[in-house]
Design a protein around this motif. Structure first.
Motif, PDB file in Angstrom:
ATOM      1  N   LYS A 199      38.835 -13.758 -17.660  1.00  0.00           N
ATOM      2  CA  LYS A 199      38.394 -14.592 -18.788  1.00  0.00           C
ATOM      3  C   LYS A 199      37.483 -15.712 -18.310  1.00  0.00           C
ATOM      4  N   THR A 200      37.851 -16.330 -17.194  1.00  0.00           N
ATOM      5  CA  THR A 200      37.025 -17.401 -16.639  1.00  0.00           C
ATOM      6  C   THR A 200      35.657 -16.869 -16.230  1.00  0.00           C
ATOM      7  N   LEU A 201      35.644 -15.721 -15.587  1.00  0.00           N
ATOM      8  CA  LEU A 201      34.383 -15.123 -15.149  1.00  0.00           C
ATOM      9  C   LEU A 201      33.500 -14.765 -16.336  1.00  0.00           C
ATOM     10  N   LEU A 202      34.071 -14.163 -17.358  1.00  0.00           N
ATOM     11  CA  LEU A 202      33.284 -13.797 -18.537  1.00  0.00           C
ATOM     12  C   LEU A 202      32.765 -15.028 -19.280  1.00  0.00           C
ATOM     13  N   PHE A 203      33.582 -16.068 -19.349  1.00  0.00           N
ATOM     14  CA  PHE A 203      33.154 -17.303 -20.001  1.00  0.00           C
ATOM     15  C   PHE A 203      31.946 -17.905 -19.281  1.00  0.00           C
ATOM     16  N   PHE A 204      32.024 -17.999 -17.968  1.00  0.00           N
ATOM     17  CA  PHE A 204      30.914 -18.595 -17.234  1.00  0.00           C
ATOM     18  C   PHE A 204      29.699 -17.672 -17.170  1.00  0.00           C
ATOM     19  N   THR A 205      29.905 -16.368 -17.276  1.00  0.00           N
ATOM     20  CA  THR A 205      28.773 -15.449 -17.372  1.00  0.00           C
ATOM     21  C   THR A 205      28.016 -15.688 -18.673  1.00  0.00           C
ATOM     22  N   ALA A 206      28.756 -15.844 -19.767  1.00  0.00           N
ATOM     23  CA  ALA A 206      28.109 -16.137 -21.047  1.00  0.00           C
ATOM     24  C   ALA A 206      27.385 -17.479 -20.999  1.00  0.00           C
ATOM     25  N   LEU A 207      28.012 -18.472 -20.374  1.00  0.00           N
ATOM     26  CA  LEU A 207      27.337 -19.771 -20.231  1.00  0.00           C
ATOM     27  C   LEU A 207      26.073 -19.654 -19.391  1.00  0.00           C
ATOM     28  N   MET A 208      26.136 -18.866 -18.322  1.00  0.00           N
ATOM     29  CA  MET A 208      24.993 -18.722 -17.424  1.00  0.00           C
ATOM     30  C   MET A 208      23.810 -18.067 -18.135  1.00  0.00           C
ATOM     31  N   ILE A 209      24.088 -17.244 -19.128  1.00  0.00           N
ATOM     32  CA  ILE A 209      23.005 -16.586 -19.860  1.00  0.00           C
ATOM     33  C   ILE A 209      22.490 -17.479 -20.990  1.00  0.00           C
ATOM     34  N   THR A 210      23.390 -18.049 -21.769  1.00  0.00           N
ATOM     35  CA  THR A 210      22.962 -18.739 -22.987  1.00  0.00           C
ATOM     36  C   THR A 210      22.460 -20.167 -22.764  1.00  0.00           C
ATOM     37  N   VAL A 211      23.102 -20.915 -21.896  1.00  0.00           N
ATOM     38  CA  VAL A 211      22.736 -22.334 -21.739  1.00  0.00           C
ATOM     39  C   VAL A 211      21.315 -22.517 -21.192  1.00  0.00           C
ATOM     40  N   PRO A 212      20.933 -21.875 -20.090  1.00  0.00           N
ATOM     41  CA  PRO A 212      19.559 -22.093 -19.609  1.00  0.00           C
ATOM     42  C   PRO A 212      18.487 -21.600 -20.577  1.00  0.00           C
ATOM     43  N   ILE A 213      18.715 -20.433 -21.193  1.00  0.00           N
ATOM     44  CA  ILE A 213      17.718 -19.909 -22.127  1.00  0.00           C
ATOM     45  C   ILE A 213      17.620 -20.804 -23.360  1.00  0.00           C
ATOM     46  N   GLY A 214      18.769 -21.204 -23.872  1.00  0.00           N
ATOM     47  CA  GLY A 214      18.765 -22.090 -25.034  1.00  0.00           C
ATOM     48  C   GLY A 214      18.114 -23.428 -24.749  1.00  0.00           C
ATOM     49  N   LEU A 215      18.447 -24.007 -23.599  1.00  0.00           N
ATOM     50  CA  LEU A 215      17.833 -25.289 -23.241  1.00  0.00           C
ATOM     51  C   LEU A 215      16.334 -25.148 -22.990  1.00  0.00           C
ATOM     52  N   TYR A 216      15.926 -24.030 -22.424  1.00  0.00           N
ATOM     53  CA  TYR A 216      14.504 -23.823 -22.163  1.00  0.00           C
ATOM     54  C   TYR A 216      13.706 -23.893 -23.468  1.00  0.00           C
ATOM     55  N   PHE A 217      14.096 -23.071 -24.433  1.00  0.00           N
ATOM     56  CA  PHE A 217      13.331 -23.020 -25.678  1.00  0.00           C
ATOM     57  C   PHE A 217      13.502 -24.281 -26.522  1.00  0.00           C
ATOM     58  N   THR A 218      14.699 -24.860 -26.482  1.00  0.00           N
ATOM     59  CA  THR A 218      14.928 -26.090 -27.247  1.00  0.00           C
ATOM     60  C   THR A 218      14.111 -27.248 -26.694  1.00  0.00           C
ATOM     61  N   THR A 219      14.172 -27.454 -25.390  1.00  0.00           N
ATOM     62  CA  THR A 219      13.424 -28.570 -24.808  1.00  0.00           C
ATOM     63  C   THR A 219      11.918 -28.334 -24.885  1.00  0.00           C
ATOM     64  N   LYS A 220      11.486 -27.087 -24.752  1.00  0.00           N
ATOM     65  CA  LYS A 220      10.059 -26.800 -24.836  1.00  0.00           C
ATOM     66  C   LYS A 220       9.526 -27.143 -26.221  1.00  0.00           C
ATOM     67  N   SER A 221      10.199 -26.656 -27.248  1.00  0.00           N
ATOM     68  CA  SER A 221       9.691 -26.828 -28.619  1.00  0.00           C
ATOM     69  C   SER A 221       9.909 -28.229 -29.169  1.00  0.00           C
ATOM     70  N   TYR A 222      11.147 -28.706 -29.055  1.00  0.00           N
ATOM     71  CA  TYR A 222      11.493 -29.943 -29.753  1.00  0.00           C
ATOM     72  C   TYR A 222      11.290 -31.200 -28.916  1.00  0.00           C
ATOM     73  N   VAL A 223      11.567 -31.122 -27.623  1.00  0.00           N
ATOM     74  CA  VAL A 223      11.493 -32.335 -26.812  1.00  0.00           C
ATOM     75  C   VAL A 223      10.094 -32.535 -26.245  1.00  0.00           C
ATOM     76  N   PHE A 224       9.627 -31.563 -25.466  1.00  0.00           N
ATOM     77  CA  PHE A 224       8.366 -31.784 -24.751  1.00  0.00           C
ATOM     78  C   PHE A 224       7.136 -31.646 -25.655  1.00  0.00           C
ATOM     79  N   GLU A 225       7.095 -30.621 -26.513  1.00  0.00           N
ATOM     80  CA  GLU A 225       5.946 -30.481 -27.412  1.00  0.00           C
ATOM     81  C   GLU A 225       6.093 -31.355 -28.657  1.00  0.00           C
ATOM     82  N   GLY A 226       7.320 -31.437 -29.181  1.00  0.00           N
ATOM     83  CA  GLY A 226       7.525 -32.192 -30.419  1.00  0.00           C
ATOM     84  C   GLY A 226       7.580 -33.691 -30.210  1.00  0.00           C
ATOM     85  N   ALA A 227       8.520 -34.141 -29.393  1.00  0.00           N
ATOM     86  CA  ALA A 227       8.732 -35.586 -29.235  1.00  0.00           C
ATOM     87  C   ALA A 227       7.709 -36.227 -28.299  1.00  0.00           C
TER      88      ALA A 227
END
Length: 101
Positions: free
Chosen positions: A28-56
């Motif tokens: 369970k711990t391994l699967l949880f951190f695998t999901a985090l490893m996939i979703t967090v960097p990709i989500g932060l990449y697109f969020t910061t690109k669109s809203y923070v760096f280009e938007g703000a």
């Protein structure tokens, strides 16, 4: 008296049952951190690109790619460090429980 009851219950539990629960917890711990490893960097990449760096900040498209990639790399390292911390504590806890048997 409680100590004797706990010892008797531990003696009645087969070691395979304790190993299976330990294995399930680890999985369970391994699967949880695998999901985090996939979703967090990709989500932060697109969020910061669109809203923070280009938007703000009003950065150009080319600059926002660069800085968003840096944020994603830092996020990968944070998730990896959290995984190592949790795995280390879980392993030492299981080792202590096994040593007390």
């Amino acid at each position: 008296m409680e100590r004797l009851d706990k010892a008797a219950l531990n003696a009645l539990q087969p070691s395979d049952f304790r190993n299976e629960s330990s294995l399930a917890s680890t999985l369970k711990t391994l699967l949880f951190f695998t999901a985090l490893m996939i979703t967090v960097p990709i989500g932060l990449y697109f969020t910061t690109k669109s809203y923070v760096f280009e938007g703000a900040f009003g950065m150009s498209n080319r600059d926002s790619y660069f800085y968003a990639a840096i944020v994603a790399v830092v996020a990968v390292h944070v998730v990896l460090a959290l995984f190592v911390y949790v795995a280390w504590n879980e392993g030492s806890r299981q080792w202590r429980e096994g040593k007390q048997d």
